[in-house]
Motif scaffolding. Structure first.
Motif, PDB file in Angstrom:
ATOM      1  N   SER A 183      12.762  32.632  -4.894  1.00 20.81           N
ATOM      2  CA  SER A 183      14.000  33.007  -5.560  1.00 20.81           C
ATOM      3  C   SER A 183      13.704  33.990  -6.682  1.00 20.81           C
ATOM      4  O   SER A 183      12.649  33.939  -7.321  1.00 20.81           O
ATOM      5  CB  SER A 183      14.729  31.777  -6.104  1.00 20.81           C
ATOM      6  N   ARG A 234      14.268  44.417  -1.519  1.00 19.67           N
ATOM      7  CA  ARG A 234      13.668  43.098  -1.289  1.00 19.67           C
ATOM      8  C   ARG A 234      13.508  42.818   0.195  1.00 19.67           C
ATOM      9  O   ARG A 234      12.470  42.276   0.637  1.00 19.67           O
ATOM     10  CB  ARG A 234      14.526  42.010  -1.937  1.00 19.67           C
ATOM     11  N   VAL A 235      14.501  43.169   0.992  1.00 14.06           N
ATOM     12  CA  VAL A 235      14.407  42.949   2.437  1.00 14.06           C
ATOM     13  C   VAL A 235      13.274  43.781   3.025  1.00 14.06           C
ATOM     14  O   VAL A 235      12.457  43.293   3.829  1.00 14.06           O
ATOM     15  CB  VAL A 235      15.741  43.284   3.120  1.00 14.06           C
ATOM     16  N   VAL A 238       9.927  42.262   2.164  1.00 15.12           N
ATOM     17  CA  VAL A 238       9.626  41.106   3.014  1.00 15.12           C
ATOM     18  C   VAL A 238       9.037  41.562   4.346  1.00 15.12           C
ATOM     19  O   VAL A 238       8.015  41.044   4.821  1.00 15.12           O
ATOM     20  CB  VAL A 238      10.893  40.252   3.233  1.00 15.12           C
ATOM     21  N   LEU A 245      12.599  37.809   7.876  1.00 13.37           N
ATOM     22  CA  LEU A 245      13.607  37.211   7.004  1.00 13.37           C
ATOM     23  C   LEU A 245      14.512  36.306   7.828  1.00 13.37           C
ATOM     24  O   LEU A 245      15.188  36.760   8.749  1.00 13.37           O
ATOM     25  CB  LEU A 245      14.425  38.299   6.306  1.00 13.37           C
ATOM     26  N   LEU A 248      19.078  34.590   3.644  1.00 16.06           N
ATOM     27  CA  LEU A 248      19.229  35.040   2.260  1.00 16.06           C
ATOM     28  C   LEU A 248      20.346  34.206   1.649  1.00 16.06           C
ATOM     29  O   LEU A 248      21.506  34.305   2.071  1.00 16.06           O
ATOM     30  CB  LEU A 248      19.570  36.536   2.202  1.00 16.06           C
ATOM     31  N   PHE A 278      15.210  34.095  -0.832  1.00 18.87           N
ATOM     32  CA  PHE A 278      14.765  34.696   0.437  1.00 18.87           C
ATOM     33  C   PHE A 278      13.942  33.685   1.222  1.00 18.87           C
ATOM     34  O   PHE A 278      12.927  33.178   0.730  1.00 18.87           O
ATOM     35  CB  PHE A 278      13.955  35.960   0.174  1.00 18.87           C
ATOM     36  N   CYS A 280      11.645  33.207   4.359  1.00 24.03           N
ATOM     37  CA  CYS A 280      10.824  34.090   5.205  1.00 24.03           C
ATOM     38  C   CYS A 280       9.860  33.261   6.064  1.00 24.03           C
ATOM     39  O   CYS A 280       9.402  32.205   5.643  1.00 24.03           O
ATOM     40  CB  CYS A 280       9.997  35.049   4.343  1.00 24.03           C
TER      41      CYS A 280
END
Length: 282
Positions: A183, A234-235, A238, A245, A248, A278, A280
């Motif tokens: 987070s 951020r995506v 990842v 991912l 979210l 996130f 993952c």
């Protein structure tokens, strides 16, 4: 693993920062790491005193909204799993994980935060003995494939200039199929003033300005650094870190939570998200 030494008397004087100037400027990963290690060592006592009751001694909370892992289940089953907590602070999340039958390791950059982990362990009856590791999240001192799961509640990722390096390290120490859940401050918050009241509801900066927030001393040396990434950034981080991912999560502010924590508050929390989580998989 490096076991942290016993905690000094919490009443002992700890150096505090002189009045720092807040600016937006570039900050390297090395500068960020040094500044933030020093900041958390100096302010760990204050942080635990102010937020310790909310965080609990053995509670896994993902952010100021108060979303508990016990309710959210974002990590999936944890019993019998080897779990790495990154940016563990006083290891409240790791202590909860141990209570659920996991085998957690708590890692933090701050020596003083880990001393608070020892303090809590000594004060809580039957508290599990947790491995505590003082290390940088960009260079995890573990062999490949050491853990089934990894987690980080506001730890490491907001404070590093190169989040992909951290994500790749986490992927390295996870076993195939392992899950990493972390987070961070919700990126949209960077467009608003860090104020809990009505003055914090008007956009004051560009969401797309990635320039870090830096607090610096009179000599221009950084004493605290936080890095902004958009949701898209951020995506992409990842994915670049070798993860898929899965989810979210943007926790809504619950009716029971009436606290203010910096810029987080019921007023703002009912209108804009404050945390992004996130989920993952390796």
């Amino acid at each position: 693993m490096n076991q942290a030494p016993e905690l000094d008397d919490p009443g002992d004087p700890y150096d505090v920062d002189e009045a720092a100037q807040a600016v937006r400027r570039r900050a390297t990963d090395t500068e960020s790491r040094g500044a933030n290690r020093g900041w958390w060592d100096r302010h760990a006592d204050e942080y635990q005193s102010e937020h310790g009751a909310f965080l609990g001694d053995d509670r896994f909370v993902w952010g100021p909204e108060g979303l508990d892992e016990e309710q959210a289940g974002l990590l999936g089953p944890v019993a019998g799993r080897d779990v790495l907590e990154i940016g563990a602070g006083a290891a409240q999340c790791a202590r909860w994980l141990a209570g659920q039958g996991a085998r957690p390791v708590a890692l933090d950059l701050s020596h003083r935060q880990l001393q608070h982990a020892l303090r809590i362990a000594a004060s809580v009856p039957d508290s599990p003995a947790l491995p505590l590791v003082e290390a940088d999240a960009s260079a995890l001192p573990f062999a490949d494939g050491s853990f089934d799961l990894a987690c980080s509640a506001y730890g490491a990722l907001p404070f590093v200039a190169d989040p992909v390096a951290v994500l790749r390290e986490v992927r390295r120490v996870l076993r195939p199929g392992g899950r990493f859940v972390f987070s961070v401050t919700h990126p949209i918050r960077w467009a608003f003033p860090d104020e809990p009241g009505p003055e914090g509801l008007s956009v004051s900066a560009s969401y797309f300005d990635r320039t870090p927030y830096v607090e610096q001393d009179e000599a221009g040396e950084a004493v605290y650094v936080e890095h902004h990434r958009t949701v898209g950034d951020r995506v992409r981080d990842v994915v670049a870190g070798g993860f898929r991912l899965v989810d979210l999560v943007e926790p809504e502010w619950p009716a029971w939570n009436n606290q203010e924590w910096g810029g987080w508050s019921p007023l703002r929390g009912h209108l804009i998200p404050g945390t992004a989580i996130f989920v993952c998989e390796r």
